[in-house]
Design an enzyme around this catalytic site. Structure first.
Site, PDB file in Angstrom:
ATOM      1  N   GLY A  29      -0.889   8.885   0.615  1.00  0.00           N
ATOM      2  CA  GLY A  29       0.393   8.277   0.979  1.00  0.00           C
ATOM      3  C   GLY A  29       1.524   8.794   0.103  1.00  0.00           C
ATOM      4  O   GLY A  29       1.303   9.571  -0.829  1.00  0.00           O
ATOM      5  N   SER A  30       2.726   8.319   0.394  1.00  0.00           N
ATOM      6  CA  SER A  30       3.905   8.837  -0.305  1.00  0.00           C
ATOM      7  C   SER A  30       3.932   8.419  -1.784  1.00  0.00           C
ATOM      8  O   SER A  30       4.400   9.175  -2.637  1.00  0.00           O
ATOM      9  CB  SER A  30       5.179   8.364   0.404  1.00  0.00           C
ATOM     10  OG  SER A  30       5.207   6.944   0.450  1.00  0.00           O
ATOM     11  N   THR A  31       3.406   7.241  -2.096  1.00  0.00           N
ATOM     12  CA  THR A  31       3.381   6.827  -3.500  1.00  0.00           C
ATOM     13  C   THR A  31       2.356   7.649  -4.267  1.00  0.00           C
ATOM     14  O   THR A  31       2.604   8.123  -5.376  1.00  0.00           O
ATOM     15  CB  THR A  31       3.068   5.321  -3.618  1.00  0.00           C
ATOM     16  OG1 THR A  31       3.913   4.577  -2.744  1.00  0.00           O
ATOM     17  CG2 THR A  31       3.262   4.826  -5.047  1.00  0.00           C
ATOM     18  N   ASP A  81      -4.361   4.585  -5.897  1.00  0.00           N
ATOM     19  CA  ASP A  81      -3.922   4.595  -4.501  1.00  0.00           C
ATOM     20  C   ASP A  81      -2.844   3.547  -4.291  1.00  0.00           C
ATOM     21  O   ASP A  81      -2.674   2.635  -5.095  1.00  0.00           O
ATOM     22  CB  ASP A  81      -5.112   4.307  -3.573  1.00  0.00           C
ATOM     23  CG  ASP A  81      -4.834   4.708  -2.117  1.00  0.00           C
ATOM     24  OD1 ASP A  81      -5.729   4.533  -1.277  1.00  0.00           O
ATOM     25  OD2 ASP A  81      -3.704   5.190  -1.842  1.00  0.00           O
ATOM     26  N   GLU A 103     -10.506   6.123   1.981  1.00  0.00           N
ATOM     27  CA  GLU A 103      -9.959   5.392   0.827  1.00  0.00           C
ATOM     28  C   GLU A 103     -10.922   4.308   0.382  1.00  0.00           C
ATOM     29  O   GLU A 103     -11.181   4.118  -0.803  1.00  0.00           O
ATOM     30  CB  GLU A 103      -8.613   4.766   1.190  1.00  0.00           C
ATOM     31  CG  GLU A 103      -7.516   5.779   1.367  1.00  0.00           C
ATOM     32  CD  GLU A 103      -6.216   5.139   1.795  1.00  0.00           C
ATOM     33  OE1 GLU A 103      -6.223   4.116   2.487  1.00  0.00           O
ATOM     34  OE2 GLU A 103      -5.164   5.685   1.419  1.00  0.00           O
ATOM     35  N   LYS A 121       6.168  -4.028  -1.337  1.00  0.00           N
ATOM     36  CA  LYS A 121       4.800  -4.180  -0.794  1.00  0.00           C
ATOM     37  C   LYS A 121       4.189  -5.551  -1.135  1.00  0.00           C
ATOM     38  O   LYS A 121       3.152  -5.914  -0.604  1.00  0.00           O
ATOM     39  CB  LYS A 121       3.901  -3.073  -1.315  1.00  0.00           C
ATOM     40  CG  LYS A 121       4.384  -1.653  -1.056  1.00  0.00           C
ATOM     41  CD  LYS A 121       4.478  -1.344   0.419  1.00  0.00           C
ATOM     42  CE  LYS A 121       4.842   0.106   0.713  1.00  0.00           C
ATOM     43  NZ  LYS A 121       3.811   1.079   0.354  1.00  0.00           N
TER      44      LYS A 121
END
Ligand SMILES: O=C[C@H](O)[C@H](O)[C@H](O)COP(=O)(O)O
Length: 219
Positions: A29-31, A81, A103, A121
């Site tokens: 993911g982007s993070t 993650d 994941e 989030k």
């Protein structure tokens, strides 16, 4: 501070948990992409990584970090993650990027799940973000009917085939007050590969990017 700047702050803060000569579990993911950029500065000190998606594998290899197959490792110190949602009990919704199955596998191998998120989030009750469910293609309609019985509104994620060759149903309008029970109910349906509820295996440490800086919360 923009959302991406908060993601970057959380991603770089995760470097603190990387130990020398280790193999690092890496999410998607982007993070996580910010974490991978940070990990590049330590690539000479680590043995390599186990990845949770083709996308992350490509990114890791581009920066010269060796990627091991999950079958090559018996355990990992950490798995880093993101999450689409996380509650106060460190239960998560994941799978916004369709990587939930691998994941969950890599998270299960790791001793400690380091979750990196921006403050948008954090939720009290999981379910505002549509819950991803990875499904064997032939079971799509059956699982859709079963998810309605569980109180959700499943929507087929058009044009998406996971790294494992399956499809995704995104389940809207769920108020998931008992994440472990819901994870068990959906996992029990024949044809479900993975549900994007990480409750039985939640996070152990949460790094939250906020406008005031990165907050660290440990179980
Ligand atoms: O399938 C993708 C993963 O579950 C991601 O961790 C999740 O979607 C969060 O992604 P991002 O860091 O881009 O918000």
């Amino acid at each position: 501070m923009t959302q991406d700047e908060m993601k970057k702050a959380a991603g770089w803060a995760a470097l603190e948990y990387v130990t020398k000569n280790s193999i690092v579990g890496v999410g998607t993911g982007s993070t996580v992409n910010h974490f991978i950029d940070a990990l590049a500065t330590r690539k000479e000190e680590i043995k390599g990584a186990v990845s949770s998606s083709v996308a992350s594998t490509e990114r890791l290899e581009q920066i010269g970090i060796k990627v091991f197959d999950a079958n090559d490792v018996a355990s990992l110190d950490i798995y880093v993650d993101g999450a689409d949602e996380i509650n106060a009990q460190f239960n998560m919704i994941k799978g916004g990027g369709a990587a939930l199955t691998r994941e969950k596998i890599v998270a299960a191998i790791a001793e400690k799940y380091i979750c990196i998120v921006d403050n948008t989030k954090q939720v009290d009750v999981l379910g505002q973000f549509p819950l991803p469910v990875e499904v064997i293609p032939m079971a799509r309609s059956f699982i859709g009917r079963e998810l309605v019985k569980l109180g959700g509104d499943p929507v087929y994620r058009e044009g998406v085939v996971t790294d494992n060759g399956n499809i995704i149903l995104d389940v809207y309008n769920m108020a998931i007050t008992d994440p472990k029970a819901m994870e068990d109910s959906i996992n029990a349906l024949p044809g479900v590969v993975t549900v994007g509820l990480f409750a039985h295996r939640g996070a152990d440490v949460v790094l939250i990017g906020t406008p005031e800086g990165t907050k660290i919360i440990e179980k």
